[in-house]
Design a protein around this motif. Sequence first.
Motif, PDB file in Angstrom:
ATOM      1  N   LYS A 134       0.974  -1.161   0.079  1.00  0.00           N
ATOM      2  CA  LYS A 134       0.071  -0.134   0.027  1.00  0.00           C
ATOM      3  C   LYS A 134       0.975   1.239   0.087  1.00  0.00           C
ATOM      4  O   LYS A 134       0.418   2.122  -0.670  1.00  0.00           O
ATOM      5  N   ARG A 135       2.127   1.113   0.532  1.00  0.00           N
ATOM      6  CA  ARG A 135       2.941   2.172   0.676  1.00  0.00           C
ATOM      7  C   ARG A 135       4.308   1.449   0.066  1.00  0.00           C
ATOM      8  O   ARG A 135       4.765   0.615   0.473  1.00  0.00           O
ATOM      9  N   GLU A 178       1.015  -5.157   7.742  1.00  0.00           N
ATOM     10  CA  GLU A 178      -0.323  -4.474   7.527  1.00  0.00           C
ATOM     11  C   GLU A 178      -0.198  -3.224   6.584  1.00  0.00           C
ATOM     12  O   GLU A 178      -1.410  -2.759   6.357  1.00  0.00           O
ATOM     13  N   GLU A 179       0.954  -3.024   5.935  1.00  0.00           N
ATOM     14  CA  GLU A 179       0.800  -2.081   4.862  1.00  0.00           C
ATOM     15  C   GLU A 179       1.104  -2.798   3.562  1.00  0.00           C
ATOM     16  O   GLU A 179       1.282  -2.017   2.695  1.00  0.00           O
ATOM     17  N   HIS A 180       0.439  -4.031   3.436  1.00  0.00           N
ATOM     18  CA  HIS A 180       0.424  -4.569   2.100  1.00  0.00           C
ATOM     19  C   HIS A 180      -1.082  -4.953   2.211  1.00  0.00           C
ATOM     20  O   HIS A 180      -2.020  -5.131   3.311  1.00  0.00           O
ATOM     21  N   ARG A 181      -1.892  -5.008   0.914  1.00  0.00           N
ATOM     22  CA  ARG A 181      -3.173  -5.682   0.707  1.00  0.00           C
ATOM     23  C   ARG A 181      -3.244  -6.806  -0.310  1.00  0.00           C
ATOM     24  O   ARG A 181      -2.293  -7.156  -1.044  1.00  0.00           O
ATOM     25  N   PRO A 182      -3.997  -7.835   0.324  1.00  0.00           N
ATOM     26  CA  PRO A 182      -3.848  -8.866  -0.547  1.00  0.00           C
ATOM     27  C   PRO A 182      -4.660  -8.609  -2.034  1.00  0.00           C
ATOM     28  O   PRO A 182      -5.453  -8.139  -2.317  1.00  0.00           O
ATOM     29  N   LEU A 183      -3.832  -9.248  -3.101  1.00  0.00           N
ATOM     30  CA  LEU A 183      -4.482  -9.164  -4.354  1.00  0.00           C
ATOM     31  C   LEU A 183      -4.800 -10.559  -4.708  1.00  0.00           C
ATOM     32  O   LEU A 183      -4.067 -11.694  -4.595  1.00  0.00           O
TER      33      LEU A 183
END
Length: 180
Positions: free
Chosen positions: A64-65, A72-77
């Motif tokens: 995400k950043r 926690e600064e990742h999102r699942p694709l």
Amino acid sequence: MSTLKATVKKLKNKKSSVDGINTEILKMAVEAIGETFLKVINSSLECGKFPDEWKKSTIIPVEKRPNTILGEEHRPLNMVPSYEKLLETVVNDQLVEYCITNNLLTKHQAGFRKNNSCESALHSVLFHWHEAINNKQIIGAIFIDFQRAFETIDRDLLLLKMEQLGIKGTVFKWFKRNET
């Protein structure tokens, strides 16, 4: 069959994860395998059950950043097979058509509607603000950050809302989680 072919044609060319069959291959094969796909899709919708064999995907973490190491600064694709995407697109098209036909969407709803987008919603808001300024009216605005809105949807509440909108029977069953 012609609707299915049109739906396949409008799918974006993306890689698939689990099976290696990307949408480009699906587009080339639709003439040969379209009837079989149509039977599977219709069967899924008629019995209200998502095919168990299609419930496989590859989840890839996306930052995400930039340059982060925090989880926690990742999102699942979620990369799903192209045939699953096809089924989801057919269902989405039918659900949107149902909502439009039954006037379930407010005129202010821009997302998920043909010829509407975030930009059209913004254009509408700016138009009304400009009009208010010209009429020497006060403008008040509240902005809400929905950064993680789709990660926190209450599934039971969503299903309840769908039921209240008249989505029932096997169609409603299709949206519920199938226990395997």
